[in-house]
Structure formats: structure tokens, C-alpha cells
Design an enzyme around this catalytic site. Structure first.
Site, PDB file in Angstrom:
ATOM      1  N   GLU A 118       0.482  -1.257  -0.409  1.00  0.00           N
ATOM      2  CA  GLU A 118       0.260   0.286  -0.062  1.00  0.00           C
ATOM      3  C   GLU A 118       1.175   0.813   0.353  1.00  0.00           C
ATOM      4  OE1 GLU A 118      -3.780   2.160   2.680  1.00  0.00           O
ATOM      5  OE2 GLU A 118      -2.911   0.099   3.371  1.00  0.00           O
ATOM      6  N   ASP A 119       1.853   1.631   1.337  1.00  0.00           N
ATOM      7  CA  ASP A 119       2.670   2.766   1.318  1.00  0.00           C
ATOM      8  C   ASP A 119       3.867   2.274   0.226  1.00  0.00           C
ATOM      9  OD1 ASP A 119       0.435   3.223   2.212  1.00  0.00           O
ATOM     10  OD2 ASP A 119       1.404   3.130   4.301  1.00  0.00           O
TER      11      ASP A 119
END
Length: 750
Positions: A118-119
Site C-alpha cells: 500500500e505505502d
């Protein structure tokens, strides 16, 4: 040893004490900006994490954990948290929380990697290659929806929760990592902006804390509630913590004395037991004050004791000893050993009047029960006797996991994201009442549940065909609130379907989801039938001899099948004549392409029809009236009496929406239609009773009645009478006019 409610790790401490009224129900407030800074901790080192896992798993895969540690640290690189700490400290703390629950190597590695996709620039393929497909699947299940543009925050929350729970249905470890992730975020909530802080705390209280409770992870649920409580109700949290501290000082050595007294009596009866005292948590106290409408000073059971014994037989033996030395409080005994909770919680609960006339709550359980009570689904033998099991076996024998998977299957079928979020919250409530089927099967339901919820809990088909019920052998309305111990028999009828009004009456998310699904399916069938009838009318008007092949038309018009095309026609998104044109048929010469009316009127029975039919408001058409229909896109057919010229003139420029209608005689005797009637009646004793008697004798029904005084001698009455048709109405009006107390009786025509 007494454990305080202030004991959870990193509690949020607040500076502003306040009071809570005995009858107040305060609304959540935004967290204050002056919350104390949580203490910082040195970041766990690589070898320390491995050592934690090795304490319960001597065969730990050190290479896997080391690779995950280094990979996550490199991927997160220079990223910082809102506190200024390295971002990598977060997945590391999440992994540390999971070691407390003795989880397997793959879960710990997943915790380290859970934010990488996600990051960072990490991909699922890369995770699969470096750590295996099992871990890759877990990490992907924890990745939130980042690129989906949703209308509201509630939609976003609902979609994130839907995706999470669908992943959980495959592997419960996704949920365990997510709960640990949320716990660490709550522990460091101070650094989040106040407006976002409140939303996160509310979501934690509504969804994640109850979800931890449903999975039986008691310590985590309590800490999540404690942290969220301090943000949502800061003044009340501070007040309760202060009063608890004062109460601890006041009771002095009483708790230690009770521990010693209990231990001595149990030992003298040859029961080996460990007795520990504990203090009721601040949030639990808050809920009780609201529920009972009492203030803090009126609480009498703040302290409780856990008695851990060796066997189930000793649980009941200990109960007998306790009830012998102290008086039990009526109505405060629960046996969750013979009837476990849905999250596998087992224990005996009782309340006694102990020393100094102090009420004391007691929980009696075995070591195994205590382990499940604290760690829930994570306690199901992952490393039993230091022998790791395949993680796919985790909790397959757990009632909590079975409940979760069943609930997810029901909730994930259709409905908006907001509906999914609402229904999931409903399913997460902790308190339960227990009812029985006639064959003795136990059905757990939330407080306030009705036989409708009971029926759907037994089986979806039972709920969909439910028409009535018996409670403890007596016929009762379906909206009757159930009580624990009720025996409920559901009466069903083949072909019945749930009315849409049930959705507002149902309490459980399972029932609401099933009702909405059944309503959607019923609506779709009605629109498909309407579409087929509209196409059939065009076939008659165009003098087409052969039955048109809707499958071919659907393929040419971009629909998956003939039913989907008929549904689009019924919804008004496709004109019926366009279907015939697509199939190559020619409209008869001289007929207006859109303005000509079908040769055969569309037969309708009323609101209970198997077509999507609605009656125009303020226009009360009844069988025998000439009627026309307006095709209302997305809603079906709106019925108007032909005399409603002014209202119908609004559709003069849309001739394609006009439909010829006729009354279907098959439903005429089964349906009552409301019609407004005006009466002028004498202001005399018994006049209203005579009028009601006539209407009832003729098989009609008064649906609505208003009266105004016209003169001292007469009153105007406006009634809505339910009748079968015009002849039925005429017969009722004629009989009313024959009464000496009725001066006028006529139908009101809008």
C-alpha cells in the site's frame, strides 16, 4: 493481584475531569488537543523479535523473519509517522503485539510487511517471489482500497471492511494482523489531527473492538475500547478513572482478604485453584451507568475475581463452595460452560454478597478456558505442545470462526458499502439472548430481536417464507421482542416473500441483508415480467406472428441475455418497439412509432401484483374505474384514473410512456383498495357506531377517519374506506345513505 483499569499499555490519559449524570446520555466529543504525549519506546531490534517468537516456537524460521524485517525496513526507508518516528516502527510494533498471541512465523512476517504494497513500491508479485504465495496473499488481504473514488467516508469504510472480511473468510490471520494494526494506531492516536482522531476512535469502538470480542480476544477488545473511550468521551473517561483511584484507596486490603479467603475455602475442599482479583474497566462502568441510569456511587460490583481450576468438574465444585459461604445474588448466574458464547468463551459467572456486604462478581473457569477467553481464536492450538500446526488448520474447530465465515458470506452478497457497514456493525454486538427451536436447537440473537430475526437465523429460506410465529406455544405477532429461553416456532407458507417493511423491523444484519436481497430479487422478477408483457403488447400491435427471440435481440443490443433485456424494458431504459426493430421487424404502415398504444391493455391487480405497480398519490383508482398507466423509469407503472386529466397532461409530450391498463379479475376479490368518502352525519349518540357497523357488515374497512363540526346538529366526516371495487363502494354508500343519521354520503374525486 488486583489489576487496574489503568493498566492497559499506553492508555490515553486526559487532563479535564468532569461528571456524568445519572440519566444523561452524552454524545461523543472530539478528543482534546491537550492529550498527554504517549511515552516513546526504543525500536525493537531484529534479534529481539526472533527471540520473542522462539520463546513459544523453538523451530522458528529465523531466516524468514530476518528477510521480512530487512525488506520492510528498506522499503519504508525514510518514511515517517505523524509522530516523527520511522514508519518502520509501526509494522514492527504490530509484529510484537502478535507475538503475545503466539502466532506463527507467516503471520509475524505478514505483520512486518503489511503496509509495503500500500505505502511503498512493493508489489504482490515481488512479495510472492521473496516470501511465498501464502504471505503474499495475506499482505494483499490487508491492503486497503486506495484508488477507488467513493462518494463518502462511510462508503470508503464499508468497502475497506468488506474487502478485509472477504479476505478473513479465506484466512483468519488477516483479521488478527488487522486488529493488531488498529491497536498500535490507537496507542499512538495522539499524533493524529483531532478531527481525524475522533473518526478513527468511533470506527474502532463500532467495528474493531466488537470484532476482537467476537473473535474472543478479550484483552485486545478491552484495550481498544479503553483507548477509544478516552477519545470519544474524554470528560467521562477522566471522571471514572479518578473515581476508581479514589475507590481503590477506600477499599484498602479488602480485595486481598477476599482472595485469601476464597483460596483457603477452596483448598480446604481439595480444589486446586488460582484466585486473582480484577477491577471493572472504565468503559464497562460507563456502559452500566448508562444502561441502569445510575451514577458512580450507586455501583456495587466494581470488583470481580477469577478462579482458575484444573477441570470442568472442579468449576462446579468451586461454585458450590462459594454459594455455601456467601449468599448468591438472584438473577446474576450464567453458565457459559454448558452454553458457550459464539466466540467460544466458556466460564461460570455468579455474583455474591461478600465480606462487608460488598457485591462481588466471580468467574470460574479452567486453564484452557482462560486461555481461550484471553486470546480467543488465536488460542486454538497453533503451537500446542510446541508442535506447530499448519496455519490453514487454525480455528477450523472454532465456533467463532465458523460464525464469522457464515456472517461474511451473508453480508457480502449485494447491497451498498454503507449497508454492508451498517449490517456488519449490527452483527458485532456482544450481548446475546438465547432462544430455542421446537426441536431444542439453540439460537443466539442480539437484544431486541424478533421472530423475524429468529427465522433468518435458522435458515434464509425459513425467513423468506415466514408468515407467522408461535412463542412458547402461543400465536404472537412477528414484531414481538424475544426473551432468553423462549421457544419459537416459525410458520411458513410456500411462495411467500418478505415485505420490504421487515427491513426496518429486523435487528440482525443477517436478516436485513437477506430481506434486501429477497426484495431486490422480487423487484427484478416484477420488472422482467413487465418488460416481457410490454414486448408482447408490441408484438400484438405490430402483428408479428412468431415469438421474437430475445436472446438474439439482447446480443445485438449489448445485454448478456434475454432476461436482462426484458428487465431493461420493464425499467423503462429500453423502448419495447426498439427490440422488435433490432430483430428486423417492420412496424405497420401508418402507425406512429412512439405514439401508438398497444392493442391489448396491460392487466393489473393492484399493489400486491406481480408487476411493479404504484398508484398515483391523491388519485384513488379502484377496480371498475377506467385507468391509464405512466411508465416511470426505475419504478414501474404508476396508475391514474382516466379522469385525472390535469395530472396526466404533464405527460402529454411523452406518448411512449403511456400504457393502456385493465383490471385483472383474478385479484379483484383478494385486494382491498382505499377510496376517500365524505359523509355528513347527525351529531347524535351512536351515529359513528352505526356507520362503522354498516361498513363492517358489507366487508369493508375504515382505514382513516377525520371529523369536523359543521353545525351543532351535523358533523363532516372524511373517511378512507377500503373496498374491493366500484360496485362494492356503491353498495356501502347506498346503505349509509339509508341511515337516518346520515344526510350525505359520496365518493371524493380528486
Amino acid at each position: 493481584m488486583l489489576r487496574s483499569s489503568a493498566d492497559p499499555v499506553d492508555p490515553i490519559k486526559l487532563n479535564k475531569p468532569a461528571t456524568i449524570g445519572a440519566t444523561s446520555t452524552p454524545k461523543p466529543k472530539a478528543a482534546p488537543a491537550e492529550m498527554e504525549v504517549p511515552p516513546s519506546r526504543p525500536m525493537m531490534r531484529q534479534y529481539e523479535l526472533v527471540e520473542r517468537v522462539a520463546q513459544y516456537n523453538p523451530n522458528v524460521d529465523e531466516a524468514l523473519l530476518n528477510r521480512a524485517y530487512v525488506y520492510s525496513m528498506k522499503k519504508h526507508g525514510d518514511q515517517k509517522r505523524a509522530s516523527g518516528d520511522p514508519y518502520f516502527s509501526h509494522p514492527l510494533e504490530v509484529a510484537g503485539i502478535l507475538t503475545r498471541m503466539r502466532l506463527d512465523d507467516a503471520t509475524i512476517a505478514t505483520a512486518l510487511l503489511h503496509d509495503t504494497i500500500e505505502d511503498t513500491d512493493a508489489t504482490r508479485a515481488e512479495i510472492d517471489q521473496l516470501f511465498g504465495e501464502e504471505i503474499g496473499k495475506l499482505v494483499e488481504g490487508l491492503t486497503k482500497i486506495g484508488r477507488l473514488h467513493l462518494v463518502s467516508q462511510e462508503d470508503k469504510q464499508g468497502e475497506n471492511l468488506r474487502k478485509l472480511l472477504l479476505a478473513v473468510a479465506d484466512d483468519v490471520r488477516v483479521l488478527l494482523v488487522k486488529l493488531a494494526d488498529r491497536l498500535h494506531n490507537m496507542r499512538t492516536l495522539y499524533w493524529v489531527p483531532p478531527e481525524k482522531r475522533h473518526r478513527i476512535a468511533e470506527e474502532t469502538m463500532d467495528v474493531y473492538a466488537p470484532l476482537a470480542g467476537k473473535m474472543g480476544i478479550h484483552w485486545m477488545r478491552e484495550e481498544l475500547e479503553h483507548l477509544a473511550f478516552g477519545v470519544l468521551y474524554p470528560d467521562d473517561a477522566a471522571m471514572i478513572e479518578r473515581r476508581l483511584a479514589e475507590r481503590r484507596t477506600a477499599v484498602g486490603s479488602m480485595l486481598a482478604d477476599i482472595e485469601a479467603d476464597l483460596s483457603e475455602h477452596l483448598a480446604s475442599n481439595n480444589i486446586r485453584a488460582t484466585v486473582t482479583g480484577r477491577e471493572k474497566k472504565a468503559y464497562s462502568i460507563f456502559l452500566k451507568m448508562k444502561r441502569k441510569h445510575i451514577n458512580f456511587d450507586n455501583l456495587s460490583d466494581i470488583y470481580g475475581f477469577r478462579i482458575i481450576v484444573q477441570s470442568i468438574s472442579e468449576c462446579y465444585a468451586a461454585l458450590g463452595v462459594i454459594h455455601t459461604i456467601w449468599q448468591s445474588v438472584p438473577g446474576r448466574f450464567k453458565d457459559y460452560i454448558s452454553t458457550p458464547k459464539q466466540n467460544d468463551y466458556r466460564s461460570i459467572h455468579t455474583t455474591v454478597v461478600g465480606p462487608r456486604k460488598q457485591r462481588v462478581e466471580l468467574q470460574i473457569r479452567t486453564e484452557e478456558m482462560h486461555r481461550v477467553a484471553e486470546f480467543g481464536i488465536a488460542a486454538h492450538g497453533i503451537y500446542k505442545d510446541n508442535a506447530p500446526r499448519s496455519q490453514n488448520e487454525l480455528a477450523h474447530d472454532s465456533r467463532a470462526y465458523a460464525w464469522l465465515r457464515h456472517t461474511i458470506e451473508l453480508l457480502s452478497d449485494g447491497g451498498s458499502s454503507a449497508e454492508f457497514l451498517e449490517n456488519t456493525k449490527l452483527e458485532l454486538f456482544q450481548d446475546r439472548l438465547f432462544c430455542f427451536t421446537p426441536r431444542g436447537k439453540l439460537i443466539a440473537l442480539p437484544p431486541g430481536a424478533t421472530p423475524i430475526d429468529f427465522a433468518y437465523q435458522v435458515h434464509t429460506d425459513i425467513g423468506n417464507t415466514c408468515t407467522g410465529c408461535k412463542i412458547n406455544g402461543h400465536v404472537r405477532p412477528l414484531v414481538t421482542p424475544l426473551q432468553s429461553g423462549d421457544e419459537v416456532e416459525i410458520l411458513c407458507e410456500a411462495g411467500a416473500s418478505p415485505p420490504s417493511a421487515w427491513n426496518a423491523l429486523a435487528v440482525t444484519g443477517k436478516a436485513r441483508a437477506a430481506i434486501r436481497r429477497a426484495n431486490r430479487e422480487a423487484d427484478r422478477r416484477k420488472f422482467v415480467r413487465l418488460g416481457r408483457q410490454l414486448i408482447g403488447s408490441e408484438v400484438s400491435r405490430w402483428h408479428v406472428r412468431d415469438e421474437p427471440d430475445l436472446t438474439i435481440a439482447a446480443d445485438r443490443m449489448g445485454y448478456p441475455d434475454g432476461e436482462a433485456l426484458a428487465y431493461a424494458v420493464g425499467q423503462g431504459r429500453v423502448v419495447a418497439s426498439a427490440v422488435l426493430s433490432t430483430l428486423g421487424y417492420d412496424e405497420p404502415a401508418g402507425a406512429a412509432a412512439n405514439g401508438a398504444k398497444p392493442a391489448t391493455p396491460l392487466p393489473i391487480r393492484g399493489v400486491g401484483d406481480d408487476l411493479p405497480v404504484h398508484f398515483a398519490p391523491q388519485f384513488y383508482a379502484i377496480p371498475g374505474d377506467k385507468i391509464v398507466g405512466i411508465l416511470d423509469p426505475g419504478r414501474g407503472v404508476t396508475v391514474y384514473p382516466a379522469s385525472a386529466g390535469e395530472a396526466l397532461s404533464a405527460f402529454a409530450d411523452e406518448p411512449q410512456r403511456w400504457l393502456d391498463l385493465s383490471w385483472d379479475p383474478r385479484g379483484a376479490r383478494d385486494t382491498l383498495f382505499p377510496v376517500p368518502v365524505k359523509l355528513v352525519a347527525a351529531n347524535a349518540c351512536g351515529a359513528l357506531a352505526e356507520i362503522a357497523g354498516i361498513i363492517a357488515a358489507e366487508g369493508g374497512n375504515i382505514d382513516e377517519l377525520t371529523m369536523t363540526q359543521k353545525t351543532p346538529q351535523f358533523r363532516d366526516m372524511n373517511l378512507h374506506i377500503e373496498v374491493r371495487d366500484r360496485n362494492h363502494l356503491t353498495r356501502i354508500l347506498d346503505r349509509l345513505k339509508s341511515l337516518s343519521t346520515v344526510a350525505e354520503a359520496e365518493r371524493i374525486v380528486s
